[in-house]
Design a protein around this motif. Sequence first.
Motif, short mmCIF file in Angstrom:
data_model
loop_
_atom_site.label_atom_id
_atom_site.label_comp_id
_atom_site.label_asym_id
_atom_site.label_seq_id
_atom_site.Cartn_x
_atom_site.Cartn_y
_atom_site.Cartn_z
N LEU A 27 0.84 -1.20 0.00
CA LEU A 27 0.00 0.00 0.00
C LEU A 27 0.88 1.25 0.00
CD1 LEU A 27 -2.95 1.06 0.23
CD2 LEU A 27 -2.64 0.97 2.70
N GLN A 28 1.89 1.26 0.86
CA GLN A 28 2.83 2.38 0.89
C GLN A 28 3.54 2.54 -0.45
OE1 GLN A 28 5.69 2.56 4.18
NE2 GLN A 28 7.21 3.37 2.76
N ARG A 29 4.02 1.43 -1.00
CA ARG A 29 4.74 1.49 -2.28
C ARG A 29 3.87 2.05 -3.38
NH1 ARG A 29 4.78 -0.16 -7.08
NH2 ARG A 29 3.06 -1.61 -6.78
N THR A 30 2.61 1.58 -3.46
CA THR A 30 1.74 2.06 -4.53
C THR A 30 1.43 3.54 -4.40
OG1 THR A 30 -0.29 1.37 -3.39
CG2 THR A 30 0.71 -0.22 -4.93
N GLN A 31 1.34 4.02 -3.17
CA GLN A 31 1.15 5.46 -2.99
C GLN A 31 2.39 6.23 -3.42
OE1 GLN A 31 -0.48 6.14 1.07
NE2 GLN A 31 -2.18 6.97 -0.14
N MET A 32 3.55 5.81 -2.95
CA MET A 32 4.78 6.52 -3.25
C MET A 32 5.10 6.54 -4.75
SD MET A 32 6.18 8.00 -0.74
CE MET A 32 7.63 8.34 -1.71
N THR A 33 4.76 5.47 -5.44
CA THR A 33 5.02 5.41 -6.88
C THR A 33 3.82 5.85 -7.70
OG1 THR A 33 4.38 3.07 -6.99
CG2 THR A 33 6.73 3.56 -6.61
N GLU A 34 2.78 6.30 -7.00
CA GLU A 34 1.55 6.78 -7.65
C GLU A 34 0.99 5.74 -8.61
OE1 GLU A 34 2.55 10.64 -9.25
OE2 GLU A 34 3.22 11.36 -7.29
N ASP A 35 1.03 4.49 -8.17
CA ASP A 35 0.59 3.33 -8.93
C ASP A 35 -0.89 3.06 -8.64
OD1 ASP A 35 0.11 0.82 -10.04
OD2 ASP A 35 1.69 -0.19 -8.89
N VAL A 36 -1.75 3.69 -9.44
CA VAL A 36 -3.20 3.58 -9.20
C VAL A 36 -3.66 2.13 -9.33
CG1 VAL A 36 -5.49 4.28 -10.02
CG2 VAL A 36 -3.63 5.97 -9.88
N ALA A 37 -3.24 1.44 -10.38
CA ALA A 37 -3.67 0.05 -10.59
C ALA A 37 -3.21 -0.85 -9.44
CB ALA A 37 -3.16 -0.47 -11.92
N GLY A 38 -1.98 -0.68 -9.01
CA GLY A 38 -1.47 -1.47 -7.89
C GLY A 38 -2.20 -1.18 -6.60
#
Length: 135
Positions: free
Chosen positions: A21-32
């Motif tokens: 969850l943290q990674r997807t936020q930091m990388t702005e990975d909407v699909a993830g």
Amino acid sequence: MTHADRSPDVTAVLTARVAELQRTQMTEDVAGFLALFDEDAVWVTGGGVRLVGLDAIKEFTGAVLPGAFSDGSTVTYEVVLVWSLAADVALTSVDQWYYDAGGEAVSAGRPTYVWRYRDGIWSIVAGQNTAVGPA
């Protein structure tokens, strides 16, 4: 981190899911980010917006996540509690910190996520993102 009635393996898996969850936020990975949620999830944002169902979460996230960290700000998550609610349902309580581009803590939160284990995957079925003010 503490846990109750939860095997070390499940605690590790849920801690890894929160890290994702943290990674997807930091990388702005909407699909993830969306892949972490159950189809019928209820999500309350840090700003108090209640989103019901994956479509509503997708619409909101698609509007706010891209560009959210383009200024060099960051966010960190620390799982502080994993709690068993049922054989296939668990809760994680998280401490969350937002930092500006210079690394200074600017705000904090205490999100709680309810996870359900189905088809071999732990997915968020409910989340409450409670802001606790300046860090």
